[in-house]
Design a protein around this motif. Structure first.
Motif, mmCIF file in Angstrom:
data_model
loop_
_atom_site.group_PDB
_atom_site.id
_atom_site.type_symbol
_atom_site.label_atom_id
_atom_site.label_comp_id
_atom_site.label_asym_id
_atom_site.label_seq_id
_atom_site.Cartn_x
_atom_site.Cartn_y
_atom_site.Cartn_z
ATOM 1 N N LEU A 1 0.832 -1.194 0.000
ATOM 2 C CA LEU A 1 0.000 0.000 0.000
ATOM 3 C C LEU A 1 0.866 1.243 0.000
ATOM 4 C CD1 LEU A 1 -2.823 1.250 0.165
ATOM 5 C CD2 LEU A 1 -2.638 1.160 2.655
ATOM 6 N N MET B 1 0.352 4.651 -0.294
ATOM 7 C CA MET B 1 -0.531 5.806 -0.306
ATOM 8 C C MET B 1 0.233 7.040 -0.742
ATOM 9 S SD MET B 1 -3.775 5.659 0.503
ATOM 10 C CE MET B 1 -4.049 7.289 1.124
ATOM 11 N N ASN C 1 -11.934 -2.451 -5.372
ATOM 12 C CA ASN C 1 -11.110 -1.850 -4.325
ATOM 13 C C ASN C 1 -10.022 -0.924 -4.876
ATOM 14 O OD1 ASN C 1 -9.557 -3.828 -5.464
ATOM 15 N ND2 ASN C 1 -8.834 -4.706 -3.544
ATOM 16 N N THR D 1 -8.566 2.688 -6.085
ATOM 17 C CA THR D 1 -8.722 4.110 -5.809
ATOM 18 C C THR D 1 -7.809 4.896 -6.745
ATOM 19 O OG1 THR D 1 -9.139 3.667 -3.460
ATOM 20 C CG2 THR D 1 -8.566 5.920 -4.060
ATOM 21 N N SER E 1 -6.817 -0.291 -2.787
ATOM 22 C CA SER E 1 -7.155 0.217 -1.465
ATOM 23 C C SER E 1 -7.522 -0.906 -0.507
ATOM 24 C CB SER E 1 -8.324 1.200 -1.568
ATOM 25 O OG SER E 1 -8.779 1.569 -0.288
ATOM 26 N N ALA F 1 -7.639 4.482 2.353
ATOM 27 C CA ALA F 1 -8.187 5.160 1.186
ATOM 28 C C ALA F 1 -9.505 4.479 0.839
ATOM 29 C CB ALA F 1 -7.222 5.082 0.004
ATOM 30 N N LYS F 2 -10.508 5.267 0.528
ATOM 31 C CA LYS F 2 -11.814 4.709 0.213
ATOM 32 C C LYS F 2 -11.790 4.077 -1.178
ATOM 33 C CE LYS F 2 -14.237 8.083 3.071
ATOM 34 N NZ LYS F 2 -15.289 9.127 3.125
ATOM 35 N N PRO F 3 -12.274 2.843 -1.320
ATOM 36 C CA PRO F 3 -12.274 2.202 -2.641
ATOM 37 C C PRO F 3 -13.332 2.793 -3.555
ATOM 38 C CG PRO F 3 -13.379 0.809 -1.029
ATOM 39 C CD PRO F 3 -12.822 1.974 -0.268
#
Length: 367
Positions: free
Chosen positions: A49, A51, A290, A292, A305, A310-312
């Motif tokens: 991940l 981000m 999922n 993003t 995500s 983080a919102k998918p």
């Protein structure tokens, strides 16, 4: 006296379990740096991940820069004098800086390592532009083929000039090489499966293989169907093995009322299409699972995500109305939010103005 702990003896499975809970690449790198055994137990590939961080413009001319870390909005302040008063772009975790003397460099925002790029004066069409315009708006987009820390053959490609054409630079080059084929101003481009793919103002996707036999030739590989309105802003993004084209509406300045001299702007929607290059099939997507997307000025990317950090099925977007940044009173940087691909709703993200015309808010990958 307490017995000294032998950190090198920690069980490998426990180390892997701990590393998988980390969300910041800087923490992951520090974790691997404890000792040789920890580094062996947790290879770089374990960090999944990545981000992106949001780099904010300086409020004043300063050597300090703020990074906002989603989702909590934690701010990390970093000393970065090498970016002060310079035009900045972002790609593969690096910043690309342009100074007033028209010199260009790759700059790693945390190690502060720099790699010199060919001078702007080495572009074929540089002579037709004045100094101020060259410094502020000659380069429109920069993309690296790979992280220079991981490979020795990273290629830098840019969209540049009034006509929005492509040019590239390989390691060791003293000048930029222009891609000869031009069929309309290029909106955006990305590196995908070993080639650069660019989309132009006519909706044509062009492929550039700068390592092949004809590195200065762009070949058309897809064309946007007539039933898809091109509209204002178009992004092309590699996403987990797929090639996506995203159309953004509301990014351009428009009159507040009919025949009014006052203008406004603001995003009111995105349309996401997956492009099959082999068949030129464009499929509208409203459920990305999922996945993003992070879109906006300078850099665009996607992640897989976990639903927590983080919102998918969302698009995190930054302000991309460059014209607005040139208005001293109004400024830009206001059009930032999170777009729900499924239902079209928008929630605000990081409210406030970011009026710095040289470095609008931009996503920076962790590397």
């Amino acid at each position: 006296m307490a017995k000294a702990v032998d950190w090198s003896a920690v069980d490998d499975l426990l180390l892997v379990e701990i590393s998988q809970r980390m969300v910041l690449h800087t923490d992951f790198a520090a974790f691997r740096g404890v000792c040789t055994s920890w580094r062996s137990a947790v290879p770089k590939e374990n960090f999944k991940l990545k981000m992106p961080w949001l780099l904010l413009p300086p409020k004043i001319c300063s050597d300090l820069r703020d990074f906002v870390i989603p989702p909590q909005g934690v701010t990390r302040r970093t000393l970065l004098p090498e970016a002060n008063a310079k035009m900045c772009f972002s790609s593969k975790g690096w910043l690309i800086t342009i100074a007033r003397d028209l010199s260009m460099n790759l700059l790693h925002p945390f190690s502060r390592d720099q790699i010199k790029l060919p001078h702007i004066k080495s572009f074929d069409n540089r002579r037709s532009l004045d100094m101020s315009k060259t410094y502020a708006s000659f380069i429109h987009k920069v993309v690296l083929s790979s992280d220079p820390l991981l490979t020795s053959d990273s290629i830098v490609m840019v969209i540049h000039g009034d006509k929005g054409v492509l040019a590239y630079s390989k390691p060791g080059d003293k000048a930029w090489t222009t891609i000869n084929t031009w069929r309309g101003k290029y909106f955006d481009f990305t590196f995908y499966k070993g080639r650069f793919y660019a989309i132009n103002s006519h909706g044509k996707i062009m492929a550039c293989d700068v390592r092949g036999d004809n590195p200065t030739i762009a070949q058309q590989v897809a064309n946007m169907p007539d039933n898809i309105p091109l509209c204002e802003k178009v992004y092309i993004v590699e996403s987990l093995g797929r090639l996506l084209v995203v159309i953004r509406d509301g990014v351009s300045l428009r009159p507040i009322k009919k025949e009014s001299s006052q203008t406004t702007y603001g995003n009111y929607g995105f349309r996401v299409y997956e492009v099959d290059l082999s068949t030129n099939n464009w499929t509208r997507i409203k459920d990305m699972g999922n996945t993003t997307l992070f879109l906006g000025h300078s850099s665009s990317m996607s992640i897989e995500s976990d639903g927590v950090y983080a919102k998918p099925n969302r698009i995190y977007f930054t302000d991309d109305c460059i014209d607005a940044y040139w208005f001293k009173k109004k400024g830009g940087g206001k059009d930032m939010g999170i777009y729900n691909i499924e239902d079209g709703s928008i929630e605000p993200y990081l409210l406030g103005d970011s009026r710095h015309r040289l470095t609008p808010p931009m996503w920076v990958e962790q590397s």
